[in-house]
Design a protein around this motif. Structure first.
Motif, PDB file in Angstrom:
ATOM      1  N   TRP A  90       0.946  -1.298  -0.061  1.00  0.00           N
ATOM      2  CA  TRP A  90       0.018  -0.067   0.001  1.00  0.00           C
ATOM      3  C   TRP A  90       0.934   1.171   0.039  1.00  0.00           C
ATOM      4  O   TRP A  90       1.741   1.403   0.810  1.00  0.00           O
ATOM      5  CB  TRP A  90      -0.853   0.197   1.165  1.00  0.00           C
ATOM      6  CG  TRP A  90      -2.015  -1.006   1.282  1.00  0.00           C
ATOM      7  CD1 TRP A  90      -2.350  -1.900   0.243  1.00  0.00           C
ATOM      8  CD2 TRP A  90      -2.944  -1.080   2.278  1.00  0.00           C
ATOM      9  NE1 TRP A  90      -3.610  -2.550   0.689  1.00  0.00           N
ATOM     10  CE2 TRP A  90      -3.854  -2.269   1.721  1.00  0.00           C
ATOM     11  CE3 TRP A  90      -3.189  -0.846   3.548  1.00  0.00           C
ATOM     12  CZ2 TRP A  90      -4.777  -2.907   2.655  1.00  0.00           C
ATOM     13  CZ3 TRP A  90      -4.175  -1.077   4.289  1.00  0.00           C
ATOM     14  CH2 TRP A  90      -4.885  -2.404   3.795  1.00  0.00           C
ATOM     15  N   ARG A 100      -8.164   3.074   4.978  1.00  0.00           N
ATOM     16  CA  ARG A 100      -7.581   1.627   5.498  1.00  0.00           C
ATOM     17  C   ARG A 100      -8.767   0.684   5.657  1.00  0.00           C
ATOM     18  O   ARG A 100      -8.644  -0.384   5.052  1.00  0.00           O
ATOM     19  CB  ARG A 100      -6.811   1.528   6.666  1.00  0.00           C
ATOM     20  CG  ARG A 100      -5.568   2.345   6.636  1.00  0.00           C
ATOM     21  CD  ARG A 100      -4.776   2.291   8.112  1.00  0.00           C
ATOM     22  NE  ARG A 100      -3.442   2.554   7.492  1.00  0.00           N
ATOM     23  CZ  ARG A 100      -2.505   1.600   7.143  1.00  0.00           C
ATOM     24  NH1 ARG A 100      -2.894   0.279   7.140  1.00  0.00           N
ATOM     25  NH2 ARG A 100      -1.226   1.962   7.032  1.00  0.00           N
ATOM     26  N   VAL A 104      -9.086  -2.699   2.951  1.00  0.00           N
ATOM     27  CA  VAL A 104      -9.130  -4.080   3.551  1.00  0.00           C
ATOM     28  C   VAL A 104     -10.026  -5.053   2.497  1.00  0.00           C
ATOM     29  O   VAL A 104     -10.090  -6.151   2.459  1.00  0.00           O
ATOM     30  CB  VAL A 104      -9.620  -4.217   5.023  1.00  0.00           C
ATOM     31  CG1 VAL A 104      -9.734  -5.602   5.496  1.00  0.00           C
ATOM     32  CG2 VAL A 104      -8.453  -3.636   5.871  1.00  0.00           C
ATOM     33  N   TYR A 109      -6.136  -5.769  -1.091  1.00  0.00           N
ATOM     34  CA  TYR A 109      -5.709  -6.649   0.389  1.00  0.00           C
ATOM     35  C   TYR A 109      -5.093  -8.007   0.015  1.00  0.00           C
ATOM     36  O   TYR A 109      -5.919  -8.773  -0.030  1.00  0.00           O
ATOM     37  CB  TYR A 109      -6.795  -6.515   1.199  1.00  0.00           C
ATOM     38  CG  TYR A 109      -6.574  -6.871   2.481  1.00  0.00           C
ATOM     39  CD1 TYR A 109      -5.887  -5.952   3.416  1.00  0.00           C
ATOM     40  CD2 TYR A 109      -7.208  -8.196   3.264  1.00  0.00           C
ATOM     41  CE1 TYR A 109      -5.724  -6.445   4.640  1.00  0.00           C
ATOM     42  CE2 TYR A 109      -7.075  -8.521   4.602  1.00  0.00           C
ATOM     43  CZ  TYR A 109      -6.209  -7.472   5.205  1.00  0.00           C
ATOM     44  OH  TYR A 109      -6.021  -7.878   6.715  1.00  0.00           O
ATOM     45  N   ARG A 111      -3.081  -9.553   1.912  1.00  0.00           N
ATOM     46  CA  ARG A 111      -2.494 -10.481   3.207  1.00  0.00           C
ATOM     47  C   ARG A 111      -3.613 -11.470   3.173  1.00  0.00           C
ATOM     48  O   ARG A 111      -4.750 -11.244   3.222  1.00  0.00           O
ATOM     49  CB  ARG A 111      -2.876  -9.489   4.452  1.00  0.00           C
ATOM     50  CG  ARG A 111      -2.633 -10.107   5.842  1.00  0.00           C
ATOM     51  CD  ARG A 111      -2.675  -9.017   6.869  1.00  0.00           C
ATOM     52  NE  ARG A 111      -2.826  -9.728   8.167  1.00  0.00           N
ATOM     53  CZ  ARG A 111      -2.652  -9.067   9.371  1.00  0.00           C
ATOM     54  NH1 ARG A 111      -2.637  -8.038   9.344  1.00  0.00           N
ATOM     55  NH2 ARG A 111      -2.772  -9.777  10.635  1.00  0.00           N
ATOM     56  N   GLU A 123      -5.737  -4.121   9.886  1.00  0.00           N
ATOM     57  CA  GLU A 123      -5.843  -3.012   8.926  1.00  0.00           C
ATOM     58  C   GLU A 123      -4.235  -2.956   8.786  1.00  0.00           C
ATOM     59  O   GLU A 123      -3.985  -1.850   7.974  1.00  0.00           O
ATOM     60  CB  GLU A 123      -6.427  -1.693   9.422  1.00  0.00           C
ATOM     61  CG  GLU A 123      -8.038  -2.071   9.334  1.00  0.00           C
ATOM     62  CD  GLU A 123      -8.811  -0.790   9.745  1.00  0.00           C
ATOM     63  OE1 GLU A 123      -8.263   0.317   9.937  1.00  0.00           O
ATOM     64  OE2 GLU A 123      -9.973  -0.810   9.619  1.00  0.00           O
ATOM     65  N   HIS A 125      -1.385  -3.685   6.778  1.00  0.00           N
ATOM     66  CA  HIS A 125      -1.297  -4.519   5.819  1.00  0.00           C
ATOM     67  C   HIS A 125       0.405  -5.139   5.586  1.00  0.00           C
ATOM     68  O   HIS A 125       1.188  -4.610   4.447  1.00  0.00           O
ATOM     69  CB  HIS A 125      -1.475  -3.850   4.332  1.00  0.00           C
ATOM     70  CG  HIS A 125      -1.769  -4.675   3.080  1.00  0.00           C
ATOM     71  ND1 HIS A 125      -0.853  -4.848   1.883  1.00  0.00           N
ATOM     72  CD2 HIS A 125      -2.565  -5.766   2.879  1.00  0.00           C
ATOM     73  CE1 HIS A 125      -1.066  -5.671   1.096  1.00  0.00           C
ATOM     74  NE2 HIS A 125      -2.133  -6.291   1.758  1.00  0.00           N
ATOM     75  N   TYR A 127       2.541  -8.802   6.048  1.00  0.00           N
ATOM     76  CA  TYR A 127       2.341 -10.182   6.347  1.00  0.00           C
ATOM     77  C   TYR A 127       3.560 -10.978   5.629  1.00  0.00           C
ATOM     78  O   TYR A 127       4.317 -10.358   5.329  1.00  0.00           O
ATOM     79  CB  TYR A 127       1.130 -10.739   5.550  1.00  0.00           C
ATOM     80  CG  TYR A 127       0.941 -10.612   3.884  1.00  0.00           C
ATOM     81  CD1 TYR A 127       1.629 -11.567   2.972  1.00  0.00           C
ATOM     82  CD2 TYR A 127       0.462  -9.457   3.475  1.00  0.00           C
ATOM     83  CE1 TYR A 127       1.583 -11.232   1.646  1.00  0.00           C
ATOM     84  CE2 TYR A 127       0.443  -9.186   2.178  1.00  0.00           C
ATOM     85  CZ  TYR A 127       0.996 -10.096   1.097  1.00  0.00           C
ATOM     86  OH  TYR A 127       0.880 -10.085  -0.200  1.00  0.00           O
ATOM     87  N   ASP A 141       3.998  -2.630   5.923  1.00  0.00           N
ATOM     88  CA  ASP A 141       3.113  -1.513   5.748  1.00  0.00           C
ATOM     89  C   ASP A 141       3.925  -0.290   6.029  1.00  0.00           C
ATOM     90  O   ASP A 141       4.157   0.004   7.107  1.00  0.00           O
ATOM     91  CB  ASP A 141       2.095  -1.865   6.473  1.00  0.00           C
ATOM     92  CG  ASP A 141       0.918  -0.962   6.572  1.00  0.00           C
ATOM     93  OD1 ASP A 141       1.125   0.453   5.901  1.00  0.00           O
ATOM     94  OD2 ASP A 141      -0.227  -1.117   6.565  1.00  0.00           O
TER      95      ASP A 141
END
Length: 311
Positions: A90, A100, A104, A109, A111, A123, A125, A127, A141
């Protein structure tokens, strides 16, 4: 092998210029350049395994034009022609267009749903996932701490604004003029302590399992892979986490449309990809990276130079 692309910033609008008024931006052509990239990746042999989209997929002006949703759908439709996963970072332009909480529920999104592969804050982002045996991707993020895309009444916004105002006394919080630390501007962001703690645990796991790790996020986290302005607020904290482990081999970012590269003092490659948005229609700006036991080889297209990054 995998594809990389950054700062598409698509809008169905005539060509324009950057905020300084001196650099041309090719809003409409950026979608055509993305199509060319997708076609090139589809023809790769052996085939690529995934694509990293490094953020700013659509331009901030879409929100003023009432076209944020349609612009995003056009970009996602082109990327959807790929038969491999796309991992999204993002950027600030996503957060100009969407909150945000809305992001999602979009195709940006990436994740994974459920599981414990990201921080507790859904929220955020960030992973990680296994890409291949002993190769892991960590998506960061870089706007976890930011005033963008966040409810002004929320603790996240209030704390981010406090940090920003403490470092940036300018009336225009996007202006780095006169700042000792010119990266403390609103179009950058930073990392919460919760995300940094999570990142540290992921890298600990990868160290223990002798994995190599590729990190991606929108904003660069090393000054030498930046112009000094396009840099995460607390980049030193993120670098400290990386340098306390052995596993990270490369950090990929966008945001700085000129691109940049450095090999840091701990042997980590920092590659900031040139942006599609400022790429003339007759050129392009995407790459394919081939991963070997001891190196990564970038085959660039158009503005992006080829590069060999040894581990």
């Amino acid at each position: 092998a995998f594809g990389v692309i950054a700062d598409i910033q698509f809008a169905d609008a005539e060509d324009g210029h950057d905020f300084g008024g001196c650099r041309r931006r090719y809003y409409r052509h950026s979608l055509r350049l993305l199509r060319e990239a997708v076609r090139a990746w589809a023809d790769e042999s052996p085939p690529i395994d995934f694509v990293l989209q490094l953020g700013d997929s659509i331009d901030g002006q879409n929100v003023r034009r009432g076209e944020a949703e349609s612009a995003l759908q056009q970009v996602l439709a082109v990327l959807g022609e790929l038969s491999v996963p796309v991992h999204h970072a993002w950027g600030n332009h996503e957060l100009y267009n969407f909150s945000r909480s809305r992001l999602v529920h979009t195709g940006l999104y990436s994740r994974p749903a459920g599981g414990s592969d990201g921080p507790a804050d859904r929220e955020c982002h960030a992973y990680h996932c296994s890409l291949a045996p002993r190769l892991r991707l960590v998506v960061l993020d870089t706007y976890d701490a930011s005033t963008l895309g966040t409810d002004p009444g929320s603790p996240r916004y209030q704390e981010s604004l406090r940090v920003l105002r403490e470092k940036n006394p300018n009336d225009d919080l996007n202006s780095p003029a006169g700042l000792k630390e010119p990266y403390f501007v609103a179009f950058n962001g930073g990392f919460s302590q919760a995300q940094l703690d999570w990142f540290d645990e992921v890298l600990k796991f990868s160290d223990e399992n002798q994995e190599k790790v590729i990190v991606m996020g929108h904003v660069p986290i090393h000054p030498c892979a930046s112009n000094g302005v396009c840099l995460a607020w607390n980049y030193e904290a993120a670098l400290s986490v990386i340098h306390s482990h052995r596993c990270v081999v490369c950090v990929l970012a966008g945001h700085l449309h000129d691109g940049a590269y450095c090999l840091d003092s701990h042997g980590v490659h920092h590659l900031t990809l040139e942006g599609v948005i400022e790429t003339p229609p007759e050129s392009n700006a995407f790459g394919t990276i081939y991963v070997y036991e001891d190196k990564m080889v970038l085959k660039g297209s158009g503005r992006i130079p080829d590069r060999v990054m040894h581990f």
